[in-house]
Design an enzyme around this catalytic site. Structure first.
Site, PDB file in Angstrom:
ATOM      1  CE  LYS A 285       2.379   2.627   1.495  1.00  0.00           C
ATOM      2  NZ  LYS A 285       2.396   4.084   1.298  1.00  0.00           N
ATOM      3  NE  ARG A 359       2.793  10.510   9.879  1.00  0.00           N
ATOM      4  CZ  ARG A 359       2.512  11.418   8.958  1.00  0.00           C
ATOM      5  NH1 ARG A 359       1.790  12.469   9.258  1.00  0.00           N
ATOM      6  NH2 ARG A 359       2.965  11.284   7.725  1.00  0.00           N
TER       7      ARG A 359
HETATM    8  N1  BES Z   1       6.286   4.496   3.881  1.00  0.00           N
HETATM    9  C1  BES Z   1       5.459   5.547   3.437  1.00  0.00           C
HETATM   10  C2  BES Z   1       6.225   6.707   2.804  1.00  0.00           C
HETATM   11  C3  BES Z   1       6.958   6.400   1.522  1.00  0.00           C
HETATM   12  C4  BES Z   1       6.357   6.659   0.303  1.00  0.00           C
HETATM   13  C5  BES Z   1       8.259   5.935   1.533  1.00  0.00           C
HETATM   14  C6  BES Z   1       7.033   6.408  -0.872  1.00  0.00           C
HETATM   15  C7  BES Z   1       8.940   5.687   0.347  1.00  0.00           C
HETATM   16  C8  BES Z   1       8.326   5.933  -0.858  1.00  0.00           C
HETATM   17  C9  BES Z   1       4.646   6.108   4.600  1.00  0.00           C
HETATM   18  O1  BES Z   1       4.305   5.190   5.576  1.00  0.00           O
HETATM   19  C10 BES Z   1       3.390   6.650   4.023  1.00  0.00           C
HETATM   20  O2  BES Z   1       2.635   5.874   3.517  1.00  0.00           O
HETATM   21  N2  BES Z   1       3.199   7.972   4.125  1.00  0.00           N
HETATM   22  C11 BES Z   1       2.048   8.611   3.593  1.00  0.00           C
HETATM   23  C12 BES Z   1       1.397   9.405   4.697  1.00  0.00           C
HETATM   24  C13 BES Z   1       0.100  10.032   4.313  1.00  0.00           C
HETATM   25  C14 BES Z   1      -0.959   8.964   4.288  1.00  0.00           C
HETATM   26  C15 BES Z   1      -0.245  11.095   5.303  1.00  0.00           C
HETATM   27  C16 BES Z   1       2.502   9.558   2.476  1.00  0.00           C
HETATM   28  O3  BES Z   1       3.473  10.276   2.671  1.00  0.00           O
HETATM   29  O4  BES Z   1       1.911   9.525   1.408  1.00  0.00           O
HETATM   30 MN    MN Z   2       2.564   4.128   5.187  1.00  0.00          MN
END
Ligand code: BES
Ligand code: MN
Ligand code: ZN
Length: 508
Positions: A285, A359
Protein backbone atom coordinates in the site's frame (compact mmCIF):
# COMPACT_ATOMS: atom_id res chain seq x y z
CA UNK A 1 -18.61 3.31 36.65
CA UNK A 2 -21.55 3.26 38.99
CA UNK A 3 -24.93 3.38 37.23
CA UNK A 4 -28.17 3.26 39.14
CA UNK A 5 -31.74 4.49 39.38
CA UNK A 6 -32.55 7.39 41.65
CA UNK A 7 -36.04 8.35 42.74
CA UNK A 8 -35.09 11.68 44.23
CA UNK A 9 -37.36 14.59 43.37
CA UNK A 10 -35.71 16.47 40.56
CA UNK A 11 -35.03 19.48 42.85
CA UNK A 12 -33.02 17.24 45.19
CA UNK A 13 -30.75 15.56 42.64
CA UNK A 14 -27.20 16.30 43.77
CA UNK A 15 -25.10 15.41 40.70
CA UNK A 16 -22.49 17.72 39.20
CA UNK A 17 -24.79 18.08 36.21
CA UNK A 18 -28.39 17.23 35.50
CA UNK A 19 -28.92 16.36 31.82
CA UNK A 20 -32.40 17.11 30.49
CA UNK A 21 -33.44 15.99 27.02
CA UNK A 22 -35.88 18.29 25.23
CA UNK A 23 -37.70 17.49 21.99
CA UNK A 24 -39.76 19.93 19.98
CA UNK A 25 -43.04 19.93 18.16
CA UNK A 26 -43.66 22.16 15.18
CA UNK A 27 -46.90 23.76 14.05
CA UNK A 28 -45.61 26.89 12.44
CA UNK A 29 -43.37 27.77 15.40
CA UNK A 30 -41.41 25.28 17.42
CA UNK A 31 -42.74 24.31 20.83
CA UNK A 32 -40.63 22.50 23.43
CA UNK A 33 -41.82 19.08 24.59
CA UNK A 34 -40.87 18.95 28.26
CA UNK A 35 -41.00 15.82 30.37
CA UNK A 36 -42.50 16.01 33.88
CA UNK A 37 -38.96 16.36 35.22
CA UNK A 38 -38.16 19.18 32.82
CA UNK A 39 -41.35 21.02 33.79
CA UNK A 40 -40.38 20.78 37.46
CA UNK A 41 -36.95 22.21 36.62
CA UNK A 42 -38.55 24.95 34.55
CA UNK A 43 -40.82 25.90 37.47
CA UNK A 44 -37.89 26.00 39.90
CA UNK A 45 -35.95 28.25 37.53
CA UNK A 46 -38.84 30.64 36.97
CA UNK A 47 -39.63 29.59 33.40
CA UNK A 48 -36.05 29.79 32.14
CA UNK A 49 -36.33 26.75 29.87
CA UNK A 50 -39.45 28.09 28.15
CA UNK A 51 -37.70 31.44 27.78
CA UNK A 52 -34.62 29.84 26.15
CA UNK A 53 -36.96 28.26 23.65
CA UNK A 54 -39.25 31.17 22.90
CA UNK A 55 -36.29 33.52 22.43
CA UNK A 56 -34.92 31.09 19.82
CA UNK A 57 -31.68 30.70 21.74
CA UNK A 58 -32.26 26.96 22.09
CA UNK A 59 -33.99 25.17 19.22
CA UNK A 60 -33.96 21.55 20.37
CA UNK A 61 -32.05 20.16 17.39
CA UNK A 62 -30.45 16.76 17.97
CA UNK A 63 -27.47 17.04 20.36
CA UNK A 64 -27.71 20.85 20.63
CA UNK A 65 -26.44 21.84 24.09
CA UNK A 66 -27.05 24.70 26.52
CA UNK A 67 -25.80 24.84 30.10
CA UNK A 68 -27.74 26.69 32.79
CA UNK A 69 -26.30 27.31 36.26
CA UNK A 70 -28.90 26.87 38.96
CA UNK A 71 -27.44 29.34 41.50
CA UNK A 72 -28.94 27.46 44.43
CA UNK A 73 -32.46 27.18 43.02
CA UNK A 74 -31.93 23.43 42.58
CA UNK A 75 -29.52 21.11 44.41
CA UNK A 76 -27.64 20.26 41.21
CA UNK A 77 -25.09 22.92 40.24
CA UNK A 78 -25.98 22.97 36.58
CA UNK A 79 -28.61 21.78 34.17
CA UNK A 80 -27.47 20.72 30.73
CA UNK A 81 -30.28 20.99 28.21
CA UNK A 82 -29.85 18.76 25.20
CA UNK A 83 -31.97 18.68 22.08
CA UNK A 84 -33.66 15.44 21.02
CA UNK A 85 -34.98 16.80 17.71
CA UNK A 86 -38.52 16.55 16.42
CA UNK A 87 -40.71 14.69 18.89
CA UNK A 88 -42.61 12.56 16.39
CA UNK A 89 -39.35 11.47 14.77
CA UNK A 90 -37.67 10.43 18.02
CA UNK A 91 -35.28 7.54 17.23
CA UNK A 92 -32.77 5.59 19.35
CA UNK A 93 -29.90 7.08 17.33
CA UNK A 94 -30.98 10.67 18.08
CA UNK A 95 -31.33 9.90 21.80
CA UNK A 96 -27.92 8.20 21.87
CA UNK A 97 -26.25 11.13 20.15
CA UNK A 98 -27.96 13.68 22.36
CA UNK A 99 -27.01 11.98 25.63
CA UNK A 100 -23.60 11.10 24.22
CA UNK A 101 -22.89 14.75 23.39
CA UNK A 102 -24.18 15.92 26.78
CA UNK A 103 -22.22 13.37 28.81
CA UNK A 104 -19.08 13.98 26.78
CA UNK A 105 -19.41 17.74 27.19
CA UNK A 106 -20.00 17.46 30.92
CA UNK A 107 -17.02 15.13 31.28
CA UNK A 108 -14.81 17.66 29.50
CA UNK A 109 -15.72 20.22 32.15
CA UNK A 110 -14.28 17.83 34.73
CA UNK A 111 -17.56 16.67 36.27
CA UNK A 112 -17.64 13.32 38.09
CA UNK A 113 -21.32 12.59 38.50
CA UNK A 114 -24.24 13.16 36.15
CA UNK A 115 -27.95 12.54 36.36
CA UNK A 116 -30.12 11.76 33.35
CA UNK A 117 -33.73 12.82 33.65
CA UNK A 118 -35.96 13.21 30.71
CA UNK A 119 -38.03 10.26 29.75
CA UNK A 120 -40.65 11.74 27.46
CA UNK A 121 -44.00 10.41 28.61
CA UNK A 122 -45.65 11.39 25.33
CA UNK A 123 -43.41 10.07 22.53
CA UNK A 124 -43.47 7.48 19.75
CA UNK A 125 -40.81 5.39 21.57
CA UNK A 126 -41.57 3.44 24.73
CA UNK A 127 -39.82 4.30 27.99
CA UNK A 128 -37.64 1.15 27.84
CA UNK A 129 -36.23 2.10 24.43
CA UNK A 130 -35.67 5.69 25.55
CA UNK A 131 -33.92 4.56 28.73
CA UNK A 132 -31.66 2.13 26.90
CA UNK A 133 -30.72 4.70 24.25
CA UNK A 134 -30.01 7.41 26.83
CA UNK A 135 -27.74 5.26 29.00
CA UNK A 136 -26.05 3.63 26.00
CA UNK A 137 -25.45 7.02 24.42
CA UNK A 138 -23.96 8.48 27.60
CA UNK A 139 -21.60 5.52 28.08
CA UNK A 140 -20.53 5.60 24.42
CA UNK A 141 -20.07 9.37 24.65
CA UNK A 142 -17.67 9.35 27.59
CA UNK A 143 -15.37 6.76 25.96
CA UNK A 144 -11.76 7.86 25.53
CA UNK A 145 -8.57 6.07 24.49
CA UNK A 146 -5.71 7.76 26.29
CA UNK A 147 -3.78 4.85 27.77
CA UNK A 148 -0.62 5.75 25.86
CA UNK A 149 -0.65 9.42 26.91
CA UNK A 150 0.61 10.84 30.17
CA UNK A 151 -2.30 11.76 32.39
CA UNK A 152 -3.16 15.46 32.37
CA UNK A 153 -4.87 17.35 35.18
CA UNK A 154 -8.08 15.46 34.43
CA UNK A 155 -6.49 12.05 34.60
CA UNK A 156 -7.14 9.73 31.70
CA UNK A 157 -10.09 11.78 30.48
CA UNK A 158 -12.61 9.32 31.89
CA UNK A 159 -13.64 11.51 34.80
CA UNK A 160 -17.30 10.46 35.08
CA UNK A 161 -17.65 7.84 37.79
CA UNK A 162 -21.39 7.85 38.48
CA UNK A 163 -24.56 8.11 36.40
CA UNK A 164 -27.93 8.39 38.14
CA UNK A 165 -31.06 7.67 36.15
CA UNK A 166 -33.82 9.75 37.67
CA UNK A 167 -37.15 7.94 37.49
CA UNK A 168 -39.95 7.30 39.95
CA UNK A 169 -39.72 4.15 42.10
CA UNK A 170 -42.67 2.57 40.32
CA UNK A 171 -40.69 2.49 37.05
CA UNK A 172 -37.44 0.96 38.30
CA UNK A 173 -38.39 -2.72 37.91
CA UNK A 174 -39.80 -2.07 34.46
CA UNK A 175 -36.74 -0.15 33.25
CA UNK A 176 -34.11 -2.41 34.86
CA UNK A 177 -33.69 -4.76 31.85
CA UNK A 178 -33.25 -1.74 29.56
CA UNK A 179 -30.50 -0.47 31.82
CA UNK A 180 -28.76 -3.86 31.83
CA UNK A 181 -28.91 -4.05 28.03
CA UNK A 182 -27.55 -0.52 27.69
CA UNK A 183 -24.61 -1.28 29.98
CA UNK A 184 -23.77 -4.57 28.24
CA UNK A 185 -24.10 -3.02 24.76
CA UNK A 186 -22.01 0.03 25.60
CA UNK A 187 -19.31 -1.97 27.39
CA UNK A 188 -19.16 -4.37 24.44
CA UNK A 189 -18.86 -1.49 21.96
CA UNK A 190 -16.17 0.22 24.02
CA UNK A 191 -14.29 -3.09 24.30
CA UNK A 192 -14.51 -3.35 20.49
CA UNK A 193 -13.22 0.22 20.18
CA UNK A 194 -10.29 -0.55 22.49
CA UNK A 195 -9.25 -3.52 20.34
CA UNK A 196 -9.36 -1.43 17.16
CA UNK A 197 -7.61 1.59 18.71
CA UNK A 198 -4.73 -0.48 20.11
CA UNK A 199 -1.56 -0.05 18.03
CA UNK A 200 -0.56 -2.98 15.81
CA UNK A 201 2.68 -3.62 17.72
CA UNK A 202 0.55 -4.39 20.78
CA UNK A 203 -2.51 -5.96 19.20
CA UNK A 204 -0.89 -8.85 17.31
CA UNK A 205 -2.87 -11.97 16.37
CA UNK A 206 -1.56 -13.58 19.58
CA UNK A 207 -2.74 -10.63 21.67
CA UNK A 208 -6.15 -10.58 19.94
CA UNK A 209 -6.51 -14.24 20.90
CA UNK A 210 -5.42 -13.44 24.48
CA UNK A 211 -8.04 -10.71 24.84
CA UNK A 212 -10.75 -12.93 23.40
CA UNK A 213 -9.72 -15.68 25.83
CA UNK A 214 -10.04 -13.27 28.77
CA UNK A 215 -13.63 -12.50 27.74
CA UNK A 216 -14.25 -16.22 27.37
CA UNK A 217 -12.91 -16.87 30.86
CA UNK A 218 -14.88 -14.03 32.42
CA UNK A 219 -18.19 -15.28 30.96
CA UNK A 220 -17.50 -19.03 30.84
CA UNK A 221 -17.48 -19.37 27.06
CA UNK A 222 -15.75 -22.27 25.30
CA UNK A 223 -12.57 -21.01 23.74
CA UNK A 224 -9.97 -22.35 21.31
CA UNK A 225 -7.21 -20.66 19.31
CA UNK A 226 -5.96 -22.94 16.55
CA UNK A 227 -2.29 -22.64 15.60
CA UNK A 228 -0.36 -23.35 12.41
CA UNK A 229 -0.17 -27.16 12.56
CA UNK A 230 -3.96 -27.38 13.02
CA UNK A 231 -4.53 -24.91 10.17
CA UNK A 232 -2.30 -27.02 7.96
CA UNK A 233 -4.19 -30.14 8.97
CA UNK A 234 -7.49 -28.43 8.05
CA UNK A 235 -6.09 -27.14 4.74
CA UNK A 236 -6.59 -23.45 5.45
CA UNK A 237 -4.51 -22.33 2.48
CA UNK A 238 -5.94 -18.79 2.44
CA UNK A 239 -5.11 -17.92 6.03
CA UNK A 240 -1.73 -19.67 5.84
CA UNK A 241 -0.89 -17.97 2.55
CA UNK A 242 -1.63 -14.47 3.86
CA UNK A 243 0.30 -15.09 7.11
CA UNK A 244 3.33 -16.51 5.27
CA UNK A 245 5.14 -13.14 5.12
CA UNK A 246 4.71 -12.33 8.82
CA UNK A 247 6.91 -13.14 11.80
CA UNK A 248 3.79 -13.07 13.97
CA UNK A 249 2.03 -16.44 14.09
CA UNK A 250 -1.56 -16.56 12.80
CA UNK A 251 -4.44 -17.77 14.97
CA UNK A 252 -7.91 -19.11 14.25
CA UNK A 253 -10.06 -18.11 17.21
CA UNK A 254 -13.20 -20.06 18.11
CA UNK A 255 -15.59 -18.87 20.84
CA UNK A 256 -18.80 -20.65 21.74
CA UNK A 257 -21.75 -19.40 23.73
CA UNK A 258 -24.35 -22.04 24.56
CA UNK A 259 -27.59 -20.53 25.77
CA UNK A 260 -29.94 -23.23 24.48
CA UNK A 261 -29.79 -26.92 25.34
CA UNK A 262 -30.06 -28.31 21.82
CA UNK A 263 -28.86 -27.14 18.44
CA UNK A 264 -31.53 -25.36 16.45
CA UNK A 265 -32.19 -23.57 13.17
CA UNK A 266 -31.97 -20.34 15.15
CA UNK A 267 -28.31 -20.85 16.00
CA UNK A 268 -25.95 -18.39 14.47
CA UNK A 269 -22.28 -18.22 13.51
CA UNK A 270 -20.46 -14.89 13.53
CA UNK A 271 -17.25 -14.41 11.65
CA UNK A 272 -14.80 -11.48 11.69
CA UNK A 273 -11.84 -10.42 9.55
CA UNK A 274 -8.86 -10.15 11.89
CA UNK A 275 -5.98 -8.61 9.92
CA UNK A 276 -4.09 -6.91 12.78
CA UNK A 277 -2.07 -4.90 10.26
CA UNK A 278 -2.53 -4.71 6.48
CA UNK A 279 0.53 -3.44 4.62
CA UNK A 280 -0.87 -4.84 1.38
CA UNK A 281 1.97 -7.38 1.31
CA UNK A 282 4.07 -7.58 -1.88
CA UNK A 283 1.38 -5.40 -3.54
CA UNK A 284 2.40 -2.79 -0.95
CA UNK A 285 0.00 0.00 0.00
CA UNK A 286 1.10 3.66 -0.33
CA UNK A 287 2.60 5.09 2.90
CA UNK A 288 0.13 7.93 3.31
CA UNK A 289 -2.71 6.19 5.13
CA UNK A 290 -1.09 2.88 5.93
CA UNK A 291 -1.12 3.48 9.70
CA UNK A 292 -4.91 3.31 9.58
CA UNK A 293 -4.64 -0.33 8.61
CA UNK A 294 -4.24 -1.19 12.29
CA UNK A 295 -8.03 -1.12 12.11
CA UNK A 296 -8.22 -3.99 9.63
CA UNK A 297 -9.31 -6.26 12.46
CA UNK A 298 -12.44 -4.21 13.21
CA UNK A 299 -14.66 -7.05 11.96
CA UNK A 300 -13.00 -9.45 14.38
CA UNK A 301 -13.32 -6.89 17.18
CA UNK A 302 -17.04 -6.40 16.46
CA UNK A 303 -17.67 -10.13 16.58
CA UNK A 304 -15.75 -10.58 19.84
CA UNK A 305 -17.52 -7.50 21.23
CA UNK A 306 -20.89 -9.01 20.27
CA UNK A 307 -19.93 -12.20 22.14
CA UNK A 308 -19.20 -10.02 25.19
CA UNK A 309 -22.72 -8.53 25.13
CA UNK A 310 -24.36 -11.88 24.36
CA UNK A 311 -22.51 -13.67 27.15
CA UNK A 312 -23.38 -10.88 29.59
CA UNK A 313 -27.10 -10.94 28.74
CA UNK A 314 -27.49 -14.72 28.37
CA UNK A 315 -30.17 -15.16 25.67
CA UNK A 316 -31.56 -18.67 24.99
CA UNK A 317 -29.70 -19.37 21.75
CA UNK A 318 -26.33 -20.82 20.66
CA UNK A 319 -23.77 -18.55 19.05
CA UNK A 320 -20.33 -19.39 17.67
CA UNK A 321 -17.69 -16.81 16.75
CA UNK A 322 -14.88 -17.60 14.30
CA UNK A 323 -11.98 -15.22 13.82
CA UNK A 324 -9.11 -15.83 11.40
CA UNK A 325 -6.34 -13.46 12.45
CA UNK A 326 -2.93 -12.63 10.97
CA UNK A 327 -0.82 -9.75 9.73
CA UNK A 328 -0.44 -9.09 5.98
CA UNK A 329 3.26 -8.31 5.52
CA UNK A 330 5.70 -8.16 2.61
CA UNK A 331 9.00 -10.07 2.87
CA UNK A 332 11.09 -12.87 1.46
CA UNK A 333 8.61 -15.49 2.57
CA UNK A 334 5.45 -13.58 1.65
CA UNK A 335 2.85 -14.91 -0.79
CA UNK A 336 3.02 -13.45 -4.29
CA UNK A 337 0.77 -12.25 -7.12
CA UNK A 338 0.56 -15.27 -9.41
CA UNK A 339 0.42 -17.79 -6.57
CA UNK A 340 -2.52 -20.17 -6.48
CA UNK A 341 -3.90 -20.93 -3.00
CA UNK A 342 -6.22 -23.78 -2.07
CA UNK A 343 -8.96 -22.86 0.43
CA UNK A 344 -10.22 -25.35 3.04
CA UNK A 345 -13.27 -26.35 0.94
CA UNK A 346 -10.93 -27.37 -1.93
CA UNK A 347 -11.50 -24.39 -4.24
CA UNK A 348 -8.42 -22.66 -5.65
CA UNK A 349 -7.85 -18.90 -5.96
CA UNK A 350 -5.44 -17.19 -8.35
CA UNK A 351 -3.70 -14.37 -6.48
CA UNK A 352 -3.46 -11.15 -8.47
CA UNK A 353 -3.02 -8.59 -5.69
CA UNK A 354 -1.75 -9.53 -2.23
CA UNK A 355 -3.62 -6.54 -0.82
CA UNK A 356 -6.90 -8.39 -1.36
CA UNK A 357 -6.10 -10.60 1.65
CA UNK A 358 -9.36 -10.32 3.59
CA UNK A 359 -11.43 -12.50 1.27
CA UNK A 360 -8.77 -15.24 1.52
CA UNK A 361 -8.84 -15.53 5.31
CA UNK A 362 -12.65 -15.21 5.30
CA UNK A 363 -12.92 -17.95 2.66
CA UNK A 364 -11.24 -20.37 5.07
CA UNK A 365 -13.37 -19.23 8.00
CA UNK A 366 -16.60 -19.58 5.97
CA UNK A 367 -15.49 -23.05 4.84
CA UNK A 368 -14.80 -23.98 8.47
CA UNK A 369 -18.26 -22.74 9.50
CA UNK A 370 -19.96 -24.79 6.79
CA UNK A 371 -17.84 -27.96 6.90
CA UNK A 372 -16.92 -28.25 10.60
CA UNK A 373 -19.77 -26.44 12.32
CA UNK A 374 -22.62 -27.27 9.91
CA UNK A 375 -23.58 -23.60 10.27
CA UNK A 376 -27.02 -22.71 8.88
CA UNK A 377 -26.88 -18.94 9.44
CA UNK A 378 -23.62 -17.03 9.08
CA UNK A 379 -22.88 -13.32 9.38
CA UNK A 380 -19.38 -12.14 8.55
CA UNK A 381 -18.05 -8.67 9.36
CA UNK A 382 -15.04 -7.22 7.59
CA UNK A 383 -13.19 -4.05 6.62
CA UNK A 384 -13.06 -5.63 3.20
CA UNK A 385 -12.85 -3.04 0.43
CA UNK A 386 -11.75 0.54 -0.20
CA UNK A 387 -14.61 0.70 -2.71
CA UNK A 388 -17.09 0.46 0.17
CA UNK A 389 -15.71 3.74 1.55
CA UNK A 390 -16.25 5.35 -1.85
CA UNK A 391 -19.77 3.95 -2.21
CA UNK A 392 -21.36 4.72 1.17
CA UNK A 393 -18.77 6.75 3.11
CA UNK A 394 -18.88 6.66 6.89
CA UNK A 395 -22.66 6.83 7.30
CA UNK A 396 -23.92 3.37 6.33
CA UNK A 397 -22.26 -0.04 6.24
CA UNK A 398 -22.72 -2.21 3.17
CA UNK A 399 -24.65 -5.45 3.61
CA UNK A 400 -24.72 -8.35 1.16
CA UNK A 401 -27.14 -11.16 1.86
CA UNK A 402 -28.48 -14.28 0.13
CA UNK A 403 -31.68 -14.34 2.22
CA UNK A 404 -34.39 -11.64 2.46
CA UNK A 405 -35.40 -12.60 6.00
CA UNK A 406 -31.86 -12.35 7.34
CA UNK A 407 -31.33 -9.07 5.52
CA UNK A 408 -34.43 -7.59 7.18
CA UNK A 409 -33.30 -8.89 10.58
CA UNK A 410 -29.99 -7.07 10.21
CA UNK A 411 -31.48 -3.78 9.01
CA UNK A 412 -34.08 -3.80 11.81
CA UNK A 413 -31.61 -4.78 14.54
CA UNK A 414 -29.36 -1.98 13.29
CA UNK A 415 -32.21 0.53 13.49
CA UNK A 416 -32.95 -0.42 17.10
CA UNK A 417 -29.35 0.23 18.17
CA UNK A 418 -28.68 3.21 15.89
CA UNK A 419 -26.49 1.54 13.23
CA UNK A 420 -27.31 1.82 9.52
CA UNK A 421 -26.94 -0.92 6.91
CA UNK A 422 -27.66 -0.63 3.21
CA UNK A 423 -28.28 -3.76 1.16
CA UNK A 424 -25.96 -4.17 -1.82
CA UNK A 425 -26.42 -6.53 -4.82
CA UNK A 426 -25.10 -10.07 -5.30
CA UNK A 427 -26.23 -10.27 -8.95
CA UNK A 428 -24.58 -13.19 -10.75
CA UNK A 429 -23.44 -11.07 -13.66
CA UNK A 430 -20.83 -9.57 -11.31
CA UNK A 431 -19.18 -13.01 -11.09
CA UNK A 432 -17.82 -12.66 -14.63
CA UNK A 433 -15.14 -10.35 -13.26
CA UNK A 434 -13.70 -13.04 -11.01
CA UNK A 435 -13.30 -15.71 -13.66
CA UNK A 436 -9.77 -17.19 -13.71
CA UNK A 437 -8.06 -19.04 -16.54
CA UNK A 438 -5.81 -21.04 -14.21
CA UNK A 439 -7.73 -21.48 -10.93
CA UNK A 440 -11.37 -21.90 -9.84
CA UNK A 441 -11.67 -18.21 -8.96
CA UNK A 442 -9.68 -15.05 -9.59
CA UNK A 443 -8.93 -13.16 -6.38
CA UNK A 444 -10.13 -9.72 -7.51
CA UNK A 445 -12.39 -8.23 -10.14
CA UNK A 446 -10.52 -4.93 -10.38
CA UNK A 447 -11.89 -1.54 -9.38
CA UNK A 448 -15.44 -1.58 -10.78
CA UNK A 449 -17.94 -2.62 -8.07
CA UNK A 450 -15.06 -3.95 -5.93
CA UNK A 451 -17.23 -4.43 -2.81
CA UNK A 452 -19.61 -6.56 -4.87
CA UNK A 453 -16.99 -8.72 -6.58
CA UNK A 454 -15.34 -9.28 -3.17
CA UNK A 455 -18.70 -10.46 -1.82
CA UNK A 456 -19.14 -12.71 -4.88
CA UNK A 457 -15.87 -14.41 -3.93
CA UNK A 458 -17.07 -15.01 -0.37
CA UNK A 459 -20.31 -16.46 -1.75
CA UNK A 460 -18.28 -19.40 -3.16
CA UNK A 461 -17.60 -20.57 0.39
CA UNK A 462 -20.97 -20.35 2.14
CA UNK A 463 -22.48 -23.60 0.86
CA UNK A 464 -26.24 -23.69 1.51
CA UNK A 465 -26.11 -21.45 4.57
CA UNK A 466 -28.16 -18.30 4.97
CA UNK A 467 -25.41 -15.75 4.88
CA UNK A 468 -24.80 -12.02 5.25
CA UNK A 469 -21.57 -10.11 4.73
CA UNK A 470 -21.17 -6.70 6.39
CA UNK A 471 -18.48 -4.51 4.80
CA UNK A 472 -17.59 -1.94 7.48
CA UNK A 473 -14.53 -0.46 5.73
CA UNK A 474 -16.12 3.03 5.76
CA UNK A 475 -17.88 2.96 9.13
CA UNK A 476 -15.43 1.36 11.56
CA UNK A 477 -13.23 4.41 12.00
CA UNK A 478 -14.02 8.11 12.26
CA UNK A 479 -11.37 10.62 11.27
CA UNK A 480 -13.28 13.54 12.71
CA UNK A 481 -14.21 14.19 16.31
CA UNK A 482 -17.96 14.18 16.87
CA UNK A 483 -19.82 15.89 19.73
CA UNK A 484 -20.98 12.43 20.82
CA UNK A 485 -17.80 10.45 20.17
CA UNK A 486 -14.06 10.64 20.13
CA UNK A 487 -12.40 10.17 16.76
CA UNK A 488 -10.97 6.73 16.08
CA UNK A 489 -12.72 3.37 16.32
CA UNK A 490 -16.53 3.47 16.29
CA UNK A 491 -17.09 -0.12 17.43
CA UNK A 492 -19.68 -0.51 14.65
CA UNK A 493 -21.64 -3.77 14.25
CA UNK A 494 -21.02 -5.21 17.74
CA UNK A 495 -24.39 -3.96 19.00
CA UNK A 496 -26.30 -4.82 15.85
CA UNK A 497 -25.08 -8.43 16.04
CA UNK A 498 -25.87 -8.67 19.76
CA UNK A 499 -29.33 -7.12 19.26
CA UNK A 500 -30.08 -9.50 16.38
CA UNK A 501 -29.11 -12.48 18.53
CA UNK A 502 -31.27 -11.30 21.48
CA UNK A 503 -34.27 -10.86 19.16
CA UNK A 504 -33.72 -14.25 17.53
CA UNK A 505 -33.55 -15.95 20.91
CA UNK A 506 -37.02 -14.60 21.74
CA UNK A 507 -38.57 -15.52 18.38
CA UNK A 508 -40.25 -18.88 17.83
N1 BES B 1 -8.25 -3.61 4.30
C1 BES B 1 -8.40 -3.23 2.96
C2 BES B 1 -9.69 -2.47 2.67
C3 BES B 1 -9.83 -1.12 3.34
C4 BES B 1 -9.48 0.03 2.65
C5 BES B 1 -10.38 -1.00 4.60
C6 BES B 1 -9.63 1.26 3.24
C7 BES B 1 -10.54 0.25 5.19
C8 BES B 1 -10.17 1.38 4.50
C9 BES B 1 -8.37 -4.46 2.05
O1 BES B 1 -7.58 -5.50 2.50
C10 BES B 1 -7.85 -4.01 0.74
O2 BES B 1 -6.72 -3.63 0.70
N2 BES B 1 -8.68 -4.09 -0.31
C11 BES B 1 -8.30 -3.67 -1.61
C12 BES B 1 -8.55 -4.82 -2.56
C13 BES B 1 -8.08 -4.56 -3.95
C14 BES B 1 -6.58 -4.70 -3.98
C15 BES B 1 -8.72 -5.55 -4.87
C16 BES B 1 -9.18 -2.48 -2.00
O3 BES B 1 -10.38 -2.53 -1.78
O4 BES B 1 -8.64 -1.49 -2.47
MN1 MN C 1 -5.58 -5.36 1.95
ZN1 ZN D 1 -7.31 -5.65 4.49
Amino acid sequence: MDIKFSNLAIQDVASDALVLGVAYRQTGERFPVLSQAARAVDDALGGLLQELFSSGEFKGDVAELTTVHTMGKLTTRRVVLVGLGKQERLQPLAIQRAYGAAARHVQQTGAHTIALASLLEDAPLDLETQTQAAIEGALLGVYTFKKYQQADARGNGRSITRIDIVASNSLHARLEPAMRRAIAFAEATNFTRDLVNEPPNVLTPTELANRASLIAKQFHLDFEALERPQMQELGMGGLLGVSQGSEEPARFIIMRYRGAPARSEKDITLLGKGITFDTGGISLKPAENMHKMKGDMAGAAAVIGAMYAIAALKPAINVTALVPTTENMPGGTAYRPGDILRIMNGKTIEIVNTDAEGRLVLADALSYAVLKEQATTIIDVATLTGGMVIALGSVMSGMFCNNDGLSAEIIEAGQRVGEKFWRMPLDDEYAEAIHSDVADIKQTGGRPASPVTAAKILEHFVGDARWAHLDIAGTNFSDSRKPYAENGATGVAARTLAELVLKRAKSV
